[in-house]
Design an enzyme around this catalytic site. Structure first.
Site, mmCIF file in Angstrom:
data_model
loop_
_atom_site.group_PDB
_atom_site.id
_atom_site.type_symbol
_atom_site.label_atom_id
_atom_site.label_comp_id
_atom_site.label_asym_id
_atom_site.label_seq_id
_atom_site.Cartn_x
_atom_site.Cartn_y
_atom_site.Cartn_z
ATOM 1 N NE ARG A 176 -0.984 6.840 -4.525
ATOM 2 C CZ ARG A 176 -1.898 6.962 -5.480
ATOM 3 N NH1 ARG A 176 -1.592 7.474 -6.645
ATOM 4 N NH2 ARG A 176 -3.153 6.583 -5.259
ATOM 5 C CD GLU A 216 -5.059 0.391 -8.018
ATOM 6 O OE1 GLU A 216 -5.389 0.165 -6.836
ATOM 7 O OE2 GLU A 216 -5.451 1.397 -8.646
ATOM 8 N NE ARG A 263 -0.317 3.171 -7.386
ATOM 9 C CZ ARG A 263 -1.482 3.074 -6.740
ATOM 10 N NH1 ARG A 263 -1.528 3.219 -5.433
ATOM 11 N NH2 ARG A 263 -2.584 2.858 -7.407
ATOM 12 C CB CYS A 295 -7.136 3.250 -10.742
ATOM 13 S SG CYS A 295 -8.622 4.043 -10.097
ATOM 14 C CB THR A 331 -8.562 7.826 -9.437
ATOM 15 O OG1 THR A 331 -7.804 6.725 -8.935
ATOM 16 C CG2 THR A 331 -10.027 7.476 -9.483
ATOM 17 N NE ARG A 371 -3.650 8.196 -1.472
ATOM 18 C CZ ARG A 371 -3.899 8.295 -0.154
ATOM 19 N NH1 ARG A 371 -4.563 9.341 0.334
ATOM 20 N NH2 ARG A 371 -3.490 7.352 0.673
ATOM 21 N NE ARG A 385 -7.673 7.398 -0.972
ATOM 22 C CZ ARG A 385 -6.972 6.861 -1.944
ATOM 23 N NH1 ARG A 385 -5.999 6.000 -1.654
ATOM 24 N NH2 ARG A 385 -7.213 7.130 -3.199
ATOM 25 C CD GLU A 400 -8.877 3.301 -2.924
ATOM 26 O OE1 GLU A 400 -8.016 2.535 -3.353
ATOM 27 O OE2 GLU A 400 -9.413 4.183 -3.594
#
Ligand code: ADP
Ligand code: CIR
Length: 355
Positions: A125, A224, A228, A270, A272, A279, A308, A313
């Site tokens: 993703r 988020e 995505r 985020c 990250t 990811r 994870r 998460e």
């Protein structure tokens, strides 16, 4: 000027964070001196340090503990973001610039588990934000809807393998929603780290999911991040999964304008998830190595991998299924990210075979 009430809340909670045993990167790097320097600053969207760190002030068990409420937070609060980013992404000094996008050739990749012994499914993703909008904590309800409209208009133009349908969250029954979450297709709401960051205003409005019929291509809207973009399928065909994502992103790039930073590449809420935003994960069973969790974590860390739980998460591992992915997404190109993940998983499989 920052509202005195906000300043009061920020200061009181910061003192408690300092006294806590929080292992978060935000606690580690937000020294008293830096706090004093940043506490009165505001972004173009009127966001303050409290908007960036509320998540860790309310959740001392955060691992990172920092969100950008809008793109220019990365600059206005740069003294904090820079060091947190450098730590999380395993080295990205102030002088570094994220390289241009390069997906390489999917044909250079192979099946990550050719014998089909360990890998259950593979997912890659990335995150994308639209240009000229804040992130969740700064969005008005109208802006949420504008983003939803722009994104779904672009998605509805996709063809072939990427053709699909958008389902708004408010139209889904609880059963339908839970089934999609269990099948790892839909995001789950109610994450307390995002809740504290003000990422759930107007929920479930303007949130939803786009899927192609086999549900191998998925786009989350306004969870988020604005978007995505996800490619997912059973088994270990990393090349196939990666190619689908690369094709989708290239198509969407022609139809939407994404938010980019001069040093950090693609921006997301985020820190990250900046840079490539990628990811790449496998759901994998490593029964022997899982017996020594501390050692497996240590090996994964050395390979720049992150572990994870089975539901993503902040979840636990169920039935021995681990989610293992690349940790860093910034300072490396898309093809380098995927290669790092591929090599790391290969190494873990070899170690499992030798155990
Ligand atoms: P993200 O990956 O977008 O940061 P999460 O870690 O919460 O967010 O994962 C989102 C969903 O994707 C979860 O349901 C998780 O179990 C699922 N997922 C992640 N990797 C895989 C995989 N390789 N196979 C199947 N599902 C996966
Ligand atoms: C936290 O700080 O714990 C959450 N905001 C998630 C941070 C990113 N997740 C991760 O690296 N596992």
């Amino acid at each position: 000027k920052v509202d005195p009430e906000i300043l009061q809340k920020l200061t009181t909670k910061y003192v408690l964070l300092q006294k806590s045993d929080s292992k978060s990167l935000t606690k580690k790097y937000l020294t008293q001196e830096l706090f004093e320097k940043l506490k009165e600053k505001k972004t173009k969207y009127n966001m303050t340090l409290l908007d960036c760190i509320a998540t860790v002030l309310d959740n001392h068990d955060s691992s990172v503990g920092l969100y950008a409420p809008c793109p220019d937070s990365y600059d206005v609060f740069g003294d904090l973001f820079d060091i947190v980013i450098e730590d999380y992404h395993i080295g990205f000094p102030k002088s570094a610039v994220h390289p241009p996008m390069d997906w390489g050739e999917a044909s250079d990749l192979q099946n990550i588990d050719p014998n089909g012994k360990y890998v259950i499914s593979t997912r890659v993703r990335t995150a994308r934000s639209l240009k000229d909008y804040p992130f969740n904590p700064g969005l008005s309800e109208e802006q949420y809807k504008e983003i939803e409209t722009k994104v779904t208009c672009a998605l509805c133009q996709l063809t072939g393998d990427l053709r699909g349908q958008y389902q708004p969250l408010y139209e889904m029954s609880d059963d339908e929603m839970n089934k999609l979450i269990d099948d790892h297709i839909l995001f789950k709401g109610g994450d307390r780290f995002l809740e504290s960051a003000n990422a759930y205003r107007y929920w479930p409005n303007a949130r939803g999911v786009f899927t192609n019929p086999p549900k191998t291509f998925i786009v989350w809207v306004n969870e988020e991040d604005h978007m995505r973009i996800i490619s997912l399928q059973q088994g270990g065909d990393l090349a196939g999964v990666y190619k689908r994502l690369a094709d989708a992103v290239k198509e969407l790039d022609r139809r939407l304008e994404f938010c980019k930073h001069k040093r950090f590449g693609y921006l997301s809420m985020c820190p990250t998830n900046i840079g490539t935003g990628i990811r790449a994960s496998v759901h994998i069973k490593l029964p022997k190595m899982s017996q020594n969790e501390a050692k497996l974590n240590e090996i994964a860390g050395r390979l720049n991998l992150q572990i994870r739980g089975t539901g993503g998460e902040h979840t636990e591992s169920k039935g021995g299924v681990l989610d293992i992915s690349n940790k860093r997404r910034l300072g490396v190109t898309e093809k380098e990210v995927i290669k790092e993940m591929f090599n790391g998983i290969q190494e873990l499989i070899q170690l499992e075979e030798k155990s």
